[in-house]
Every structure is written in C-alpha cells, then in structure tokens.
Design a protein around this motif. Sequence first.
Motif, short mmCIF file in Angstrom:
data_model
loop_
_atom_site.label_atom_id
_atom_site.label_comp_id
_atom_site.label_asym_id
_atom_site.label_seq_id
_atom_site.Cartn_x
_atom_site.Cartn_y
_atom_site.Cartn_z
N UNK A 48 -6.81 -8.20 8.00
CA UNK A 48 -6.07 -9.33 8.55
C UNK A 48 -7.00 -10.51 8.82
N UNK A 49 -8.19 -10.21 9.39
CA UNK A 49 -9.18 -11.26 9.61
C UNK A 49 -9.64 -11.89 8.32
N UNK A 50 -9.82 -11.06 7.30
CA UNK A 50 -10.18 -11.57 5.97
C UNK A 50 -9.08 -12.50 5.44
N UNK A 51 -7.83 -12.10 5.67
CA UNK A 51 -6.72 -12.93 5.23
C UNK A 51 -6.71 -14.29 5.91
N UNK A 52 -7.09 -14.33 7.18
CA UNK A 52 -7.16 -15.61 7.90
C UNK A 52 -8.21 -16.51 7.27
N UNK A 53 -9.37 -15.95 6.96
CA UNK A 53 -10.42 -16.75 6.33
C UNK A 53 -9.99 -17.21 4.92
N UNK A 54 -9.31 -16.33 4.20
CA UNK A 54 -8.81 -16.72 2.88
C UNK A 54 -7.80 -17.86 3.00
N UNK A 55 -6.96 -17.79 4.03
CA UNK A 55 -5.97 -18.84 4.26
C UNK A 55 -6.65 -20.16 4.59
N UNK A 56 -7.69 -20.11 5.41
CA UNK A 56 -8.45 -21.31 5.71
C UNK A 56 -9.06 -21.92 4.46
N UNK A 57 -9.51 -21.05 3.55
CA UNK A 57 -10.14 -21.53 2.32
C UNK A 57 -9.14 -22.26 1.43
N UNK A 58 -7.97 -21.66 1.23
CA UNK A 58 -6.99 -22.30 0.33
C UNK A 58 -6.43 -23.58 0.95
N UNK A 132 -16.80 -18.53 -3.64
CA UNK A 132 -16.18 -17.77 -4.72
C UNK A 132 -14.68 -18.01 -4.85
N UNK A 133 -13.97 -17.95 -3.73
CA UNK A 133 -12.53 -18.13 -3.84
C UNK A 133 -12.14 -19.56 -4.19
N UNK A 134 -12.98 -20.51 -3.80
CA UNK A 134 -12.63 -21.91 -4.05
C UNK A 134 -12.50 -22.21 -5.54
N UNK A 135 -13.14 -21.40 -6.38
CA UNK A 135 -13.03 -21.64 -7.82
C UNK A 135 -11.63 -21.31 -8.34
N UNK A 136 -10.87 -20.55 -7.55
CA UNK A 136 -9.51 -20.23 -7.96
C UNK A 136 -8.49 -21.21 -7.38
N UNK A 137 -8.97 -22.09 -6.49
CA UNK A 137 -8.08 -23.06 -5.85
C UNK A 137 -8.21 -24.38 -6.58
N UNK A 138 -7.23 -24.72 -7.38
CA UNK A 138 -7.21 -25.97 -8.13
C UNK A 138 -6.26 -26.96 -7.46
N UNK A 139 -6.43 -28.27 -7.73
CA UNK A 139 -5.56 -29.27 -7.10
C UNK A 139 -4.07 -29.05 -7.38
N UNK A 140 -3.76 -28.47 -8.53
CA UNK A 140 -2.35 -28.28 -8.88
C UNK A 140 -1.81 -26.91 -8.48
N UNK A 141 -2.62 -26.15 -7.72
CA UNK A 141 -2.19 -24.82 -7.31
C UNK A 141 -1.07 -24.94 -6.27
N UNK A 143 2.15 -23.36 -3.68
CA UNK A 143 2.19 -22.45 -2.54
C UNK A 143 2.15 -20.99 -2.98
N UNK A 144 2.87 -20.67 -4.05
CA UNK A 144 2.89 -19.28 -4.54
C UNK A 144 1.50 -18.82 -4.94
N UNK A 145 0.77 -19.69 -5.64
CA UNK A 145 -0.58 -19.34 -6.06
C UNK A 145 -1.51 -19.13 -4.88
N UNK A 146 -1.36 -19.96 -3.84
CA UNK A 146 -2.20 -19.80 -2.64
C UNK A 146 -1.88 -18.50 -1.92
N UNK A 147 -0.61 -18.17 -1.85
CA UNK A 147 -0.22 -16.92 -1.21
C UNK A 147 -0.75 -15.71 -1.98
N UNK A 148 -0.77 -15.81 -3.30
CA UNK A 148 -1.32 -14.73 -4.13
C UNK A 148 -2.80 -14.51 -3.81
N UNK A 149 -3.53 -15.60 -3.65
CA UNK A 149 -4.96 -15.50 -3.34
C UNK A 149 -5.16 -14.83 -1.99
#
Length: 204
Positions: A48-58, A132-141, A143-149
């Motif tokens: 869950x903590x990892x998910x919070x950090x991932x959410x902050x990243x996207x 690392x995760x930021x390379x998967x976050x593109x400007x056109x990504x 909401x669905x793509x962010x949730x997948x990450x």
Amino acid sequence: MSLSLWLSLVAVCALGAMSPGPSLALVLRHTLGGGRASGVSAGVAHAFGVGVYALLTVWGLGALMARQPLLFQLISWAGAAYLAWLGIQALRSRPGEFIEPQQQATARLRAARDGLLVAFGNPKLVVFFVALLSQFVTPDLGLAGKLIIVLTAMLIDASWYVLVALTLSNSRILPLVRRQAHWLQRLTGVVLLGLALRVVWGVL
C-alpha cells in the motif's frame, strides 16, 4: 498502454520488489515472530505504501519531492530512525518469544503498521519511481494508464512479500526456522541497524 510496455513495467517493479533491503527483513521478522498472518499483513501494508509513492510519481509529485533536498533529507532521517528502532527491537527479542494465539490480532496490526511505515520511510522508493516509473508516464497518458501503473506496482510488491511470508510460514519450514529464530532475529536486527546507518551515511 501496450502489452509490451506493461510487461516492461512488470519486470521493473519485480526487480525493485525482489531486491534485498529493509522491507524483506521486516517481512521475515514478522513471519518468524507472528506467523503467516503477521508476515502477510506486513507485506500487504508495505505494498500500500508502495502504491502511494507510485501515485505520487504519476501525478508528478514524486519528481518534485526528489528535487527538494530538505524534504528528502527529513524523510531519510525519519526512515533511518524507524529502521534503527526496529533493529533494536529485534536484538532485544528473547529465545522462544513468539506470538500467542490471543495476541494474533494485535500482532497483525503491528506488522501492518511496520510495513506501511518502512515503505513511507524509505526515500529510495521515491528515487526508484522517479527514475524508472517516470519513463512509463507520458504526457498523453490517461487516467486508466496511470491507474494501471499504480496497481501494477502495488500488486507486484504485495505478491512478492506475501509469497515470502507464505513460503517461510509453511508448516514444514516454519518449525525448522523457528529453532534458529532467536539468532535469525538477531541477524535481522543487525541488518536493520546496518541499513539505518547506510541511510544516514547517504544523507550526510
């Protein structure tokens, strides 16, 4: 997000989850002391903590945090202090000290708290996700793509640590490991203290 890109994301998250560190030591400690339920609780809360950090990243906040040296330093110091406290607790454990059945609920809550705080107190997760995760976050990504990450990062992390807890708490394995649990707890304590010192050394 394409299948090939998602598989790359899965590989990155798996490598991050499986790398040895305070999270693994924590799950091992709670599994040895409290059994399967405590180990699983620690692993799920950590995810869950990892998910919070991932959410902050996207959302772009992870990059902002990484660019703020003072904030990063404060998180590092807090994380190091908590790791040191956990290490001291492990070193103070007594031979044969295990959780009694009536204490299981409390043990699970304590394990979940530790898993969450170790994740939040690990500033390297910020660096990991930003780098690392930021390379998967593109400007056109969208909401669905962010949730997948976010969900992928959480599920991979939870799956790994739950697998560790389930394997270690196997009815054939756990009694054998618990015979040496006192020394394993001591070793875990030394590892946690060493990791705390490494965090402090990295901040200085």
